[in-house]
Design a protein around this motif. Structure first.
Motif, short mmCIF file in Angstrom:
data_model
loop_
_atom_site.label_atom_id
_atom_site.label_comp_id
_atom_site.label_asym_id
_atom_site.label_seq_id
_atom_site.Cartn_x
_atom_site.Cartn_y
_atom_site.Cartn_z
N GLN A 168 72.81 -30.32 28.70
CA GLN A 168 73.94 -29.79 27.77
C GLN A 168 74.17 -28.43 28.13
OE1 GLN A 168 72.73 -30.56 23.52
NE2 GLN A 168 71.30 -31.78 24.32
N ARG A 169 75.60 -28.19 27.95
CA ARG A 169 76.37 -26.70 28.50
C ARG A 169 76.78 -26.34 27.10
NH1 ARG A 169 76.40 -25.78 34.20
NH2 ARG A 169 75.55 -27.74 35.08
N TYR A 170 76.73 -25.14 26.89
CA TYR A 170 77.60 -24.21 25.90
C TYR A 170 77.75 -23.03 26.56
CZ TYR A 170 75.40 -28.00 23.13
OH TYR A 170 75.16 -29.22 22.22
N ASP A 171 78.98 -22.86 26.62
CA ASP A 171 79.46 -21.34 27.23
C ASP A 171 78.42 -21.04 28.43
OD1 ASP A 171 81.66 -21.02 25.29
OD2 ASP A 171 80.20 -20.48 23.98
N ASP A 172 77.73 -20.06 28.33
CA ASP A 172 76.77 -19.72 29.42
C ASP A 172 75.35 -20.16 29.26
OD1 ASP A 172 78.73 -17.97 30.69
OD2 ASP A 172 78.30 -16.25 29.37
N THR A 173 75.03 -21.02 28.23
CA THR A 173 74.00 -21.43 28.16
C THR A 173 73.76 -23.03 28.78
OG1 THR A 173 73.66 -20.18 26.36
CG2 THR A 173 72.21 -22.17 26.20
N ILE A 174 72.48 -23.53 29.35
CA ILE A 174 72.29 -24.50 29.63
C ILE A 174 71.14 -25.24 28.95
CG2 ILE A 174 71.55 -26.25 31.63
CD1 ILE A 174 73.51 -24.51 33.41
N ILE A 175 71.16 -26.21 28.22
CA ILE A 175 69.91 -26.96 27.61
C ILE A 175 69.45 -28.38 28.39
CG2 ILE A 175 68.97 -28.00 25.40
CD1 ILE A 175 71.22 -26.31 24.13
N ILE A 176 68.21 -28.12 29.03
CA ILE A 176 67.43 -29.34 29.70
C ILE A 176 66.41 -29.96 29.03
CG2 ILE A 176 66.68 -30.21 31.92
CD1 ILE A 176 68.34 -27.84 33.08
N GLU A 177 66.57 -31.25 28.64
CA GLU A 177 65.18 -31.70 28.03
C GLU A 177 64.36 -32.29 28.86
OE1 GLU A 177 66.42 -34.65 25.15
OE2 GLU A 177 67.31 -33.01 23.85
N THR A 178 63.12 -31.96 28.98
CA THR A 178 62.08 -32.17 29.83
C THR A 178 61.55 -33.65 29.74
OG1 THR A 178 60.33 -31.13 29.14
CG2 THR A 178 61.49 -29.90 30.66
N SER A 179 61.45 -34.15 28.60
CA SER A 179 61.11 -35.36 28.19
C SER A 179 61.98 -36.23 27.30
CB SER A 179 59.73 -35.19 27.46
OG SER A 179 59.25 -36.38 26.87
N SER A 180 62.07 -37.50 27.28
CA SER A 180 62.97 -38.06 26.48
C SER A 180 62.38 -38.57 25.10
CB SER A 180 63.51 -39.46 26.98
OG SER A 180 62.52 -40.40 27.51
N ASP A 181 60.90 -38.28 25.17
CA ASP A 181 60.18 -38.78 23.95
C ASP A 181 60.26 -37.51 22.79
OD1 ASP A 181 58.96 -40.48 25.39
OD2 ASP A 181 57.34 -39.35 26.00
N GLU A 200 65.53 -31.00 18.13
CA GLU A 200 65.10 -30.38 16.67
C GLU A 200 63.52 -30.66 16.58
OE1 GLU A 200 67.51 -33.05 17.28
OE2 GLU A 200 69.14 -31.50 16.82
N GLU A 201 62.84 -31.71 17.14
CA GLU A 201 61.58 -31.69 17.12
C GLU A 201 60.71 -30.65 17.98
OE1 GLU A 201 60.68 -36.65 16.68
OE2 GLU A 201 61.13 -36.01 18.66
N ALA A 202 61.42 -30.32 19.03
CA ALA A 202 60.90 -29.14 19.82
C ALA A 202 61.11 -27.90 19.19
CB ALA A 202 61.92 -28.98 21.10
N ASP A 222 59.04 -28.90 26.29
CA ASP A 222 59.78 -30.01 25.95
C ASP A 222 61.49 -29.79 26.35
OD1 ASP A 222 57.69 -31.48 24.74
OD2 ASP A 222 57.82 -30.62 22.99
N VAL A 223 61.75 -28.26 25.93
CA VAL A 223 63.18 -28.19 26.25
C VAL A 223 63.18 -26.77 26.91
CG1 VAL A 223 65.41 -27.54 25.20
CG2 VAL A 223 64.10 -29.47 24.31
N LEU A 224 64.02 -26.66 27.97
CA LEU A 224 64.35 -25.72 28.75
C LEU A 224 65.84 -24.97 28.66
CD1 LEU A 224 62.76 -26.70 32.25
CD2 LEU A 224 61.56 -25.35 30.42
N VAL A 225 65.75 -23.73 28.34
CA VAL A 225 67.10 -23.21 27.96
C VAL A 225 67.19 -22.02 28.81
CG1 VAL A 225 68.67 -22.17 26.27
CG2 VAL A 225 67.01 -23.92 25.54
N PHE A 226 68.57 -22.00 29.46
CA PHE A 226 68.83 -20.95 30.43
C PHE A 226 70.04 -20.15 29.82
CE2 PHE A 226 67.13 -24.31 33.44
CZ PHE A 226 65.98 -23.87 33.48
N HIS A 227 69.92 -19.23 29.03
CA HIS A 227 70.90 -18.32 28.67
C HIS A 227 71.43 -17.03 29.47
CE1 HIS A 227 67.29 -16.19 26.91
NE2 HIS A 227 67.98 -15.32 26.94
N THR A 228 71.20 -17.17 30.67
CA THR A 228 71.60 -16.12 31.44
C THR A 228 73.06 -16.24 31.92
OG1 THR A 228 71.12 -14.87 33.71
CG2 THR A 228 70.76 -17.23 33.71
N LYS A 229 73.51 -15.03 32.33
CA LYS A 229 74.90 -15.21 32.63
C LYS A 229 74.99 -14.95 34.30
CE LYS A 229 77.04 -13.26 28.45
NZ LYS A 229 78.18 -12.65 27.79
#
Length: 159
Positions: A2-15, A19-21, A97-104
């Motif tokens: 998922q992308r939001y402006d400069d942020t990328i969200i990646i789920e490492t597991s579909s389990d 919200e749970e993470a 469970d989730v990796l977020v990259f908020h770097t520009k």
């Protein structure tokens, strides 16, 4: 992804959902921005790596900036991803469970995403018991030079 402006969200597991993470332990690596509520603040990659090791299997989210105030590549957020990848590939480490990259940083963000994809691939192989790159604790103690030589040499038919 998922992308939001400069942020990328990646789920490492579909389990696990985002919200749970977020209900689990979370870390935020950044030297300037304030951490979101419920996140442990880190200023240096070593802090985040230690947090991951101390809380393996219990980390819901890590959010990484790349450009920190350090003077070397080891003091950038991408170093967390490099070390996480090595731990997942060679030790069967359980990633957040989730990796977020908020770097520009437009140069390092693609590298962080590439490393995240490798983490996901090998985490899935680990869960299925199919990772050919896992090494034993004994092998983990050998020098890096010996380790690289063993990884890139011809396979031993006896193993």
């Amino acid at each position: 992804v998922q992308r939001y402006d400069d942020t990328i969200i990646i789920e490492t597991s579909s389990d696990v959902t985002l919200e749970e993470a977020l209900e689990k332990k979370c870390a935020f690596l950044d030297d300037e921005r304030d951490e979101p509520e419920g996140f442990e603040r880190h200023y240096w990659p070593e802090e985040t790596i230690a947090f991951l090791e101390e809380n393996e299997g219990e980390v819901g989210v890590i959010s990484l900036d790349n450009d920190l105030q350090g003077d070397s590549p080891e003091q950038e957020g991408v170093e967390v991803m490099r070390q996480l990848k090595d731990k997942v590939v060679h030790r069967g480490f359980t990633p957040p469970d989730v990796l977020v990259f908020h770097t520009k940083n437009s140069e390092q963000k693609p590298e962080m995403v590439r490393l995240a994809r490798t983490v996901i691939k090998y985490h899935e192989l680990n869960q299925r018991g199919e990772n050919p790159h896992l090494i034993s604790e004994e092998e983990a103690e050998i020098s890096k030079e010996d380790l690289y030589a063993s990884l890139f040499s011809e396979p031993d038919p006896e193993r």
